[in-house]
Each structure stands twice: as structure tokens, then as C-alpha cells.
Design a protein around this motif. Structure first.
Motif: not given
Length: 571
Positions: A42-52
Motif C-alpha cells: 500500500h505504501r509503495r503504491v501511494v508513493r507511485a500515485q504521488e509521483r504521478f
């Protein structure tokens, strides 16, 4: 094109850490179901969403000519919202944003396979699939949802709503409302944010257990198309709440901390479908304010006036800018207001309502597949009467019981996703038995001569009350006339409506000629039955342009007389 746009007025509370998103996520519907081994995913995909979202902000297309923040149609917290005809930016993301979104979706798909019960991941997948125009995949993701029951049902409702599956979306949101926490259900069913100040003052709080009868009436009235399954405007309301829940625990394009002003913007005007940035200063051209653009064109379908008693009085102003809410119908990208011809005829204890329309002059509605529905209903709880027809110019009729009702004419060009629309009240009460009465006048174009019956008049009925100065056919019916050996007197007058003040002044002092009314009188014999049908053809080619009142009067040997009038405009 009328467009909705929300622009940032001032920035406060920037999100800077993944922890900020996770703090909000702790109250998200699927939070209780998260396991420790999926927390890292979950934390990893949250960071990916922030980067996008960071990539999106850096590559937003520019739109010059920002609006004056002091002239907003609505000012909500940190945002200025307006609706305008000139907001015509092409709704297409640059390639860099599209590539980054595709990569994010791949990351979300991978994370969903590892944490299928993570409601946040499912919501973000649905959000970005809809954003990229992949509605079919969005429906599939919603159907495969394994998060909490109500959240999965809400995601299904959102996906089906966006694909114009009205009945399916209605059903899904009904399940979601039944299963969701009471506090959430109260927020979703509260109509107060989308009502204007006068309506809130008149009705008080609407929804969430208060004034539920008012809520049901308003949702019924706000549904753009009664002839189609589901209530498109109400499912839009729930879809907006669903999207607000998706956006709340995630990084947003404004890079602002989530607050109630964002939720209110979405509930009242919808979520942003694309984004632009105004140019900043010469020192930093990328520091200009960001604007989110809602679905367009959008309209105001909540009635601006409404009576809740037995008298059917309702009025709409679809294009008013400074409205408490706006909505872009899923079934029709554009909606045009209609002014059809409406005529009512007696049929025993019932009423035959005839509505004629003409959209053949509109390029937007010039399509091989144009269908029209005439829907008449007393209220949201009664079964409607529905009649259908086809073509860009036609007349449609339904037989209804003779009580006050609401009429909705819906002309839809399915291929072009265009519609024309009219909704108004109808007074259909019957007169006393035995009294002499008359129907409305139905205007038609005479093919050869008078129309022998109503069916013949309907074939060439004029789709409005504006008529050309040439031959015009009139059809009407009289009821209760007594058959006698002597003919009955009938009169027809066409009187010009008084012109403006200057014209009236000119007529009074002799500088302008007075308009003499056209008057025709004759005698005719009443029919053997209870209905006396009549039609005449007038030659109006020499009548000046303007607005007129047409009046037809008839009487019987007993001295009873009846009259009918029709306002027309000669062009």
C-alpha cells in the motif's frame, strides 16, 4: 460550449509526505481489512500515485486568460468556480501525462493482485481508468472489487453511471446506501449543498431523514430523462460522493490538503475531468494557478421554482451560470430547450394530450435516429403515461386521467448524443358534465384543405406557436353542443397583442396605424355525437408580423357558449 471550471484562489495546507495520505486512509472503508503484509504494498503504491500527480502538475497545458477571482459564479473556500461559454480548451492530456498514467495503472494493477482487498487501490484503479477513457476496464475492476460491501457497490455505481447504465447504477447505489455507515449515508443523501439559498430557506435541510418528501420530489424533477431507466441526476450525485471518497486519501493535482471545500466543489459541480495552468511570472512561469475543468457542457436541472401541492407549477433555468449545482448528462452531451405546441382534447373522462415538436432546423439534432418520448405523471410515486414517436418533426400523444400533472417532452438523437427538452405543468381538470366546452386549438400545415379529424391534423402539426405568414390550419373540438335543426353561431378572431410603449403612443396620437383584428363568423350544425370536430384554413400572408391571440367561440341554442384561445407569433 458552456464549461465548468474551478480555479485555486489561495493555497494552504500543501501535502508533502506519504504519511499525510496514509493518515486519511486510516478511515477509508477498507482500512480495517488491511493486513501487515499488504501495508508495504500500500505504501509503495501511494508513493507511485504521488509521483504521478507531481508529473501531471509539471506538464499541465497552459491556458491563458484566467478569470477575475472577484467575479466567481461560486466562491467555495479556497476555490473560484465559474461556468462560461468561452472555456474551450481541448480536453486532451499531453503525451507525458498519458504515459505516466499508463505506468501508474500498471503499478496499481500489480498491487491489486497482491492486495485484492485494499479498497484504496481499487478506488484509484477505477479513478485513473475512467480518467483515461477506459470505461469497460473500470466496470470490470468495480465488479472484481473485494473490499467492504458498501464500497464495492459504490464503485460499481460510479463505473456504471459513467457508462450510461442508468438502471444498473441506480441498483448499485441502492445497495451501497443500505450497507454503508449511517454517518456516511446521511452525508450522501443530504441535498442541501445543491440547493440555492432561497430553497434552503424555504425547505430547510433536505435529505438525511429530513423533508424526505421534498427530497424525493426534487430528485424526480431533476432527472433529465424520465423515459430512460434510472435517475441519472441522482446517481450523478452519488457518483460524485464516491469520487470524493476516492480523492480524499490521495494526492491531488492542486497538491492541497483535502478539506470540505474540495468535497463541496465535487458534490455541487462534479470532479475535474482535465486540468490546465495559467502562466505564472516571468521568473517562474510554472507557478500560475491551476484550474480543474468539470464535464461539459453542464446544466442546472434542479427546478428554480416548484410547488409541492396538487397544482403542478414548476420552472427550470438550465443555463443559469450562478447556480448552486450543475450537471452534464451522461446520455446527452448537449441539451437544448424546446418550446413545443401542446393541445389537450377530451376523451370521455380522460384527456388526450397532443404535443408537436420540430428540431429539423437544428444541425445538432439532424440525425437519422431521433426518438421522442412524451411522459406525463402526477408525481414521483404514480405510474407515468408514456408515448413514443420518431423523427426530427412529429407529434406524439397520450391519453391520461384528467388530473393536474407534469409533462416532460424528451427528444433524443442517440447517434449524436444530443437532446431537446421541455418540462412543465399541465392543468387537465374536466369541466362539469353537460357544460359546453372546447378543446385547445391545434395548429397544422394544410396539405390540401382542412383536416378531417385529429389524426390528420397531427400528421402535419406545427412544432411550436411561431408560424409563417402563409396558409395555416386550425383544428379544434367542441363538447356538449346540443343537436338542433338550426345552425349554431361560431366566431374566430385574431387580435394583435399590444406592442411596446412607443408603438402604443404612436397609435394613440395617430403616427402609427392601429391593427384591426381579423374576424370571421359562420354557422354550423353540431355533430350527432358528444364531440363536434372542426377545422379551417386561414390565409395569413397579408397579416403583419407580430404576436397575436387567436380566439374561437361557439354556442348552442340554449345560450351556452364556450371559447378557446391560442397565442401565436407570425414571422
Amino acid at each position: 460550449m458552456r464549461a465548468g471550471r474551478a480555479s485555486l484562489l489561495h493555497a494552504t495546507g500543501f501535502l508533502t509526505t506519504t504519511a499525510a495520505a496514509l493518515a486519511v486512509f486510516a478511515s477509508h472503508p477498507a482500512a480495517a481489512q488491511q493486513k501487515s503484509d499488504s501495508a508495504r504494498v500500500h505504501r509503495r503504491v501511494v508513493r507511485a500515485q504521488e509521483r504521478f500527480e507531481s508529473v501531471r502538475r509539471q506538464n499541465l497545458p497552459f491556458q491563458l486568460g484566467g478569470r477575475d477571482p472577484h467575479r466567481c459564479d461560486a466562491r467555495i473556500g479556497r476555490f473560484c468556480q465559474w461556468n462560461s461559454e468561452d472555456d474551450t480548451v481541448e480536453a486532451k492530456d499531453p503525451r507525458s501525462i498519458r504515459r505516466a498514467r499508463t505506468a501508474l495503472l500498471a503499478t496499481l494493477d500489480s498491487a491489486a493482485a497482491k492486495s485484492p482487498r485494499d479498497g484504496w487501490i481499487t478506488g484509484q484503479r477505477l479513478r485513473y481508468l475512467l480518467e483515461s477513457g477506459n470505461d469497460t476496464a473500470a466496470v470490470r475492476v468495480a465488479n472484481e472489487c473485494q473490499a467492504s460491501e458498501w464500497w464495492c457497490a459504490a464503485l460499481q455505481g460510479l463505473a456504471l453511471h459513467e457508462t450510461a447504465s442508468g438502471a444498473g447504477s441506480d441498483s448499485a447505489f441502492t445497495r451501497a446506501l443500505r450497507a454503508m455507515p449511517a454517518s456516511e449515508r446521511c452525508r450522501w443523501t443530504d441535498m442541501s449543498p445543491i440547493l440555492d439559498a432561497d430553497q434552503r430557506k424555504r425547505f430547510g435541510r433536505v435529505g438525511c431523514g429530513r423533508n424526505e418528501e421534498v427530497a424525493e420530489r426534487l430528485w424526480w424533477m431533476a432527472d433529465p430523462f424520465w423515459s430512460l431507466a434510472g435517475n441519472d441526476r441522482r446517481t450523478e450525485h452519488y457518483a460524485r460522493h464516491t469520487m470524493a471518497r476516492i480523492l480524499e486519501p490521495a494526492r491531488n493535482t492542486f497538491n492541497l490538503r483535502w478539506a470540505n471545500d474540495m468535497r463541496e466543489m465535487i458534490v455541487r459541480y462534479g470532479w475535474a475531468r482535465y486540468w490546465t495552468r495559467d502562466r505564472g511570472s516571468s521568473m517562474d512561469p510554472y507557478n500560475g494557478p491551476i484550474s480543474g475543468h468539470e464535464a461539459t457542457p453542464n446544466y442546472h436541472f434542479i427546478p428554480v421554482s416548484l410547488r409541492l401541492d396538487s397544482v403542478p407549477v414548476v420552472a427550470f433555468d438550465l443555463d443559469t451560470n450562478a447556480s448552486a449545482e450543475r450537471y452534464a448528462p451522461v446520455m446527452a452531451e448537449r441539451v437544448f430547450k424546446l418550446d413545443p405546441q401542446v393541445a389537450v382534447f377530451r376523451r370521455g373522462d380522460s384527456a388526450l394530450v397532443v404535443v408537436a415538436y420540430d428540431v429539423s432546423h437544428s444541425a445538432d439534432l439532424d440525425s437519422s435516429r431521433v426518438g421522442a418520448a412524451l411522459v406525463i405523471a402526477r408525481d414521483e410515486n404514480s405510474s407515468p403515461y408514456i408515448g413514443f414517436t420518431e423523427g426530427t418533426r412529429s407529434a406524439v400523444s397520450v391519453i391520461v386521467d384528467s388530473r393536474p400533472a407534469i409533462m416532460s417532452l424528451e427528444v433524443i438523437a442517440t447517434e449524436k448524443r444530443r437532446a431537446a427538452w421541455k418540462r412543465t405543468g399541465l392543468m387537465l381538470s374536466l369541466h362539469e358534465q353537460g357544460a359546453v366546452t372546447m378543446s385547445d386549438v391545434l395548429l397544422f400545415e394544410p396539405v390540401e384543405s382542412e383536416a378531417g379529424d385529429l389524426g390528420a391534423a397531427m400528421k402535419t402539426a406545427i412544432g411550436g406557436t411561431e408560424v409563417a405568414r402563409r396558409k395555416l390550419g386550425l383544428y379544434w373540438e367542441a363538447y356538449g353542443l346540443v343537436r338542433t335543426d338550426s345552425a349554431l353561431p361560431v366566431s374566430l378572431t385574431l387580435t394583435r397583442v399590444p406592442a411596446g410603449a412607443l408603438r402604443r403612443l404612436g397609435e394613440s396620437i395617430g403616427l402609427a396605424s392601429r391593427s384591426s383584428p381579423l374576424k370571421i363568423s359562420w354557422h354550423e350544425t353540431a355533430a350527432l355525437g358528444s364531440v363536434t370536430a372542426r377545422s379551417v384554413v386561414l390565409d395569413l400572408s397579408l397579416i403583419p408580423k407580430g404576436k397575436y391571440v387567436l380566439r374561437i367561440e361557439a354556442g348552442d341554442s340554449g345560450g351556452q357558449r364556450a371559447a378557446t384561445t391560442r397565442n401565436i407569433e407570425l414571422r
